[in-house]
Design an enzyme around this catalytic site. Structure first.
Site: not given
Ligand code: SAH
Length: 203
Positions: A51
């Protein structure tokens, strides 16, 4: 980068110093390292993103982290947000649906000396075996406020989740006052990758 976030309106000194302290380039492939300290979302593996720092700061601000809070993060991704929460004194549980991302975040965080509890699975279901939580943060776009996540909050707990369609979402903060009463607040518009799962998008 921390100054940019501050200029955009994040005044919480704890959050600003956590952003100053955690080296963001560690979470990126070398191809993106040059852009690591710009205030923008960047690609990680598997078509996912780390993000934008402003977004990380914004969600963290709405969570109102206190020392010792037990926090569930849904969407571990690179592990960056988890580190910011740990820097603020939270005990972090983080769930990711893509195993390779969770594994990569796990080994990086270990090297950096951070120790969140990481899980692989569908975070739309929360983490009932470790509930209740003081705070829950969803870092992917949900089609609606996941009610089961509100259920997994302690009374007084806070859920922060971007809710909307696949293009834009409104940041939503749910404050659970008691088992029967909660308040919902709506904030700025953001753009996240989709939350995919049983209580999220289908794919
Ligand atoms: N918090 C992260 C941002 C990641 S983007 C950071 O600091 O880098 C969002 C993430 O959510 C992705 O890696 C995606 O694979 C995950 N995601 C999407 N749906 C999900 C679910 N149902 N359960 C767990 N993770 C999920």
């Amino acid at each position: 980068m921390a100054q940019t976030v501050k200029r955009k309106g994040i005044r919480d000194e704890g959050i600003i110093s956590a952003i100053e302290k955690v080296p963001r380039h560690y979470f990126l492939d070398s191809a993106f390292a040059e852009q690591a300290y710009q205030d923008k979302a960047l690609q990680i593996d598997e078509g996912q993103t780390i993000s934008q720092p402003y977004t990380v700061a914004y969600q963290t601000m709405l969570l109102k982290i206190n020392q010792g809070d037990k926090v569930l993060e849904i969407g571990t991704g690179s592990g960056y947000q988890a580190c910011i929460l740990i820097e603020l004194g939270a005990e972090v549980y983080s769930i990711e649906r893509i195993k390779s991302l969770s594994d990569k975040a796990g080994s990086l965080l270990k090297k950096m000396g951070y120790a969140p509890s990481l899980f692989v699975g569908d975070g739309t279901l929360g983490l009932p075996e470790h509930a209740p939580f003081d705070k829950i943060i969803v870092t992917a776009a949900a089609p609606e406020v996941p009610k089961n996540l509100v259920d997994q909050l302690k009374p007084g707990g806070i859920l922060v989740v971007p809710v909307g369609d696949r293009d834009t979402q409104t940041m939503v903060q749910v404050v659970k006052e008691s088992e029967t009463k909660h308040h919902t607040h709506f904030y700025e518009t953001f753009r996240f990758v989709p939350l995919i799962g049983k209580k999220g998008w289908k794919s």
